[in-house]
Design a protein around this motif. Sequence first.
Motif, PDB file in Angstrom:
ATOM      1  N   HIS A 175     -18.049  10.922  49.916  1.00 51.45           N
ATOM      2  CA  HIS A 175     -16.640  10.672  50.190  1.00 51.45           C
ATOM      3  C   HIS A 175     -16.213  11.544  51.366  1.00 51.45           C
ATOM      4  O   HIS A 175     -16.598  12.713  51.448  1.00 51.45           O
ATOM      5  CB  HIS A 175     -15.801  11.010  48.958  1.00 51.45           C
ATOM      6  N   VAL A 176     -15.419  10.981  52.261  1.00 49.80           N
ATOM      7  CA  VAL A 176     -14.909  11.703  53.422  1.00 49.80           C
ATOM      8  C   VAL A 176     -13.386  11.712  53.357  1.00 49.80           C
ATOM      9  O   VAL A 176     -12.755  10.665  53.196  1.00 49.80           O
ATOM     10  CB  VAL A 176     -15.382  11.059  54.751  1.00 49.80           C
ATOM     11  N   MET A 177     -12.799  12.906  53.467  1.00 50.27           N
ATOM     12  CA  MET A 177     -11.346  13.042  53.449  1.00 50.27           C
ATOM     13  C   MET A 177     -10.942  14.061  54.506  1.00 50.27           C
ATOM     14  O   MET A 177     -11.700  14.992  54.809  1.00 50.27           O
ATOM     15  CB  MET A 177     -10.845  13.513  52.071  1.00 50.27           C
ATOM     16  N   SER A 178      -9.746  13.887  55.050  1.00 48.10           N
ATOM     17  CA  SER A 178      -9.227  14.879  55.990  1.00 48.10           C
ATOM     18  C   SER A 178      -8.653  16.053  55.207  1.00 48.10           C
ATOM     19  O   SER A 178      -8.374  15.944  54.008  1.00 48.10           O
ATOM     20  CB  SER A 178      -8.151  14.267  56.883  1.00 48.10           C
ATOM     21  N   ALA A 179      -8.460  17.173  55.881  1.00 48.60           N
ATOM     22  CA  ALA A 179      -7.940  18.370  55.218  1.00 48.60           C
ATOM     23  C   ALA A 179      -6.540  18.123  54.665  1.00 48.60           C
ATOM     24  O   ALA A 179      -6.135  18.756  53.680  1.00 48.60           O
ATOM     25  CB  ALA A 179      -7.920  19.545  56.191  1.00 48.60           C
ATOM     26  N   GLY A 180      -5.799  17.203  55.279  1.00 47.78           N
ATOM     27  CA  GLY A 180      -4.445  16.939  54.826  1.00 47.78           C
ATOM     28  C   GLY A 180      -4.359  16.113  53.566  1.00 47.78           C
ATOM     29  O   GLY A 180      -3.333  16.136  52.874  1.00 47.78           O
ATOM     30  N   TYR A 185      -8.812  17.092  42.444  1.00 48.37           N
ATOM     31  CA  TYR A 185      -9.694  16.216  41.666  1.00 48.37           C
ATOM     32  C   TYR A 185     -10.989  15.931  42.425  1.00 48.37           C
ATOM     33  O   TYR A 185     -12.091  16.047  41.870  1.00 48.37           O
ATOM     34  CB  TYR A 185      -8.965  14.913  41.350  1.00 48.37           C
ATOM     35  N   GLU A 186     -10.879  15.551  43.699  1.00 52.67           N
ATOM     36  CA  GLU A 186     -12.060  15.245  44.492  1.00 52.67           C
ATOM     37  C   GLU A 186     -12.918  16.486  44.711  1.00 52.67           C
ATOM     38  O   GLU A 186     -14.151  16.406  44.749  1.00 52.67           O
ATOM     39  CB  GLU A 186     -11.661  14.636  45.845  1.00 52.67           C
ATOM     40  N   LEU A 187     -12.275  17.645  44.861  1.00 58.43           N
ATOM     41  CA  LEU A 187     -13.024  18.883  45.045  1.00 58.43           C
ATOM     42  C   LEU A 187     -13.846  19.221  43.810  1.00 58.43           C
ATOM     43  O   LEU A 187     -15.020  19.588  43.900  1.00 58.43           O
ATOM     44  CB  LEU A 187     -12.064  20.035  45.366  1.00 58.43           C
ATOM     45  N   THR A 192     -21.322  18.964  46.052  1.00 61.42           N
ATOM     46  CA  THR A 192     -21.383  19.755  47.281  1.00 61.42           C
ATOM     47  C   THR A 192     -20.155  19.444  48.130  1.00 61.42           C
ATOM     48  O   THR A 192     -19.805  18.282  48.315  1.00 61.42           O
ATOM     49  CB  THR A 192     -22.655  19.432  48.107  1.00 61.42           C
ATOM     50  N   VAL A 193     -19.504  20.489  48.618  1.00 63.93           N
ATOM     51  CA  VAL A 193     -18.336  20.329  49.486  1.00 63.93           C
ATOM     52  C   VAL A 193     -18.717  20.818  50.877  1.00 63.93           C
ATOM     53  O   VAL A 193     -19.108  21.978  51.055  1.00 63.93           O
ATOM     54  CB  VAL A 193     -17.119  21.126  48.963  1.00 63.93           C
ATOM     55  N   ILE A 194     -18.638  19.912  51.845  1.00 68.99           N
ATOM     56  CA  ILE A 194     -18.929  20.249  53.246  1.00 68.99           C
ATOM     57  C   ILE A 194     -17.605  20.297  53.996  1.00 68.99           C
ATOM     58  O   ILE A 194     -16.858  19.318  54.007  1.00 68.99           O
ATOM     59  CB  ILE A 194     -19.868  19.207  53.878  1.00 68.99           C
ATOM     60  N   VAL A 195     -17.321  21.430  54.607  1.00 67.75           N
ATOM     61  CA  VAL A 195     -16.058  21.612  55.331  1.00 67.75           C
ATOM     62  C   VAL A 195     -16.352  21.683  56.819  1.00 67.75           C
ATOM     63  O   VAL A 195     -17.154  22.522  57.270  1.00 67.75           O
ATOM     64  CB  VAL A 195     -15.336  22.895  54.863  1.00 67.75           C
ATOM     65  N   ALA A 196     -15.739  20.796  57.583  1.00 69.84           N
ATOM     66  CA  ALA A 196     -15.867  20.867  59.033  1.00 69.84           C
ATOM     67  C   ALA A 196     -15.164  22.119  59.540  1.00 69.84           C
ATOM     68  O   ALA A 196     -14.148  22.545  58.991  1.00 69.84           O
ATOM     69  CB  ALA A 196     -15.278  19.617  59.686  1.00 69.84           C
ATOM     70  N   GLU A 197     -15.708  22.717  60.571  1.00 68.20           N
ATOM     71  CA  GLU A 197     -15.183  23.993  61.068  1.00 68.20           C
ATOM     72  C   GLU A 197     -13.702  23.891  61.426  1.00 68.20           C
ATOM     73  O   GLU A 197     -12.912  24.790  61.150  1.00 68.20           O
ATOM     74  CB  GLU A 197     -16.006  24.446  62.281  1.00 68.20           C
ATOM     75  N   GLY A 198     -13.322  22.779  62.028  1.00 66.43           N
ATOM     76  CA  GLY A 198     -11.915  22.622  62.410  1.00 66.43           C
ATOM     77  C   GLY A 198     -10.985  22.433  61.235  1.00 66.43           C
ATOM     78  O   GLY A 198      -9.766  22.649  61.352  1.00 66.43           O
ATOM     79  N   ALA A 199     -11.520  22.038  60.072  1.00 67.44           N
ATOM     80  CA  ALA A 199     -10.675  21.814  58.897  1.00 67.44           C
ATOM     81  C   ALA A 199     -10.186  23.117  58.287  1.00 67.44           C
ATOM     82  O   ALA A 199      -9.187  23.127  57.550  1.00 67.44           O
ATOM     83  CB  ALA A 199     -11.449  21.012  57.852  1.00 67.44           C
TER      84      ALA A 199
END
Length: 208
Positions: A175-180, A185-187, A192-199
């Motif tokens: 699943h792909v979601m923006s930081a906003g 629930y999704e977390l 595994t949670v992958i966070v983009a550096e800009g997020a």
Amino acid sequence: MKLQVHSAQGSSTGREVELPENIFGVEPNEHAVYLAVKAYLAAQRQGTHKAKERGEIAGSTKKLHRQKGTGGSRKGDIKNPLFRSGGRIFGPRPRNYDIKLNKKVRQAAKASALSTKAGEGKLMIVEDLSFEAPKTKDYQNFLTAVGASEGKVLLITADNAPNVYRSSRNLPHSHVMSAGEVNTYELMKASTVIVAEGAIEKLKEQFA
């Protein structure tokens, strides 16, 4: 807390990023997480259920037989709920299932979820990801490269990334979601949670 930044090819970039303690290093509040998950699941319910009650059934209102002397019970009219096609007793009515949560509770729940994943070693930081065109194979290769091809994976991007999102849609456990738009629930559901550096900066703004 510091974590290494990985490239889209899975290799280490040699850089580390400092994660804010108020987001990734708090003591998890299990009750706040419970309330946030409960509110999220409640919001998924449409609440359009409806059954016809006695006053809404089409039919005669004539009394079926006299009150006494027949040996039978008192039935009233043909719309009696005890009859087939009669009105339903205390049937469901349309309603709103939304549960209101205060901003601080929502923030505490999200920080608790992120801190839990970080504490369990299930959080990964990668460089901002972008695809020239939607392609499932490219996204699958990315997950394999960073070692996140097993279990449920959540990628948090800085902003809406249409090509990345579309590339992930055919993968049932990704699943792909923006930081906003990311939620507790999704977390919690993700392995595994992958966070983009800009997020990370976007998340900081939410907790400012």
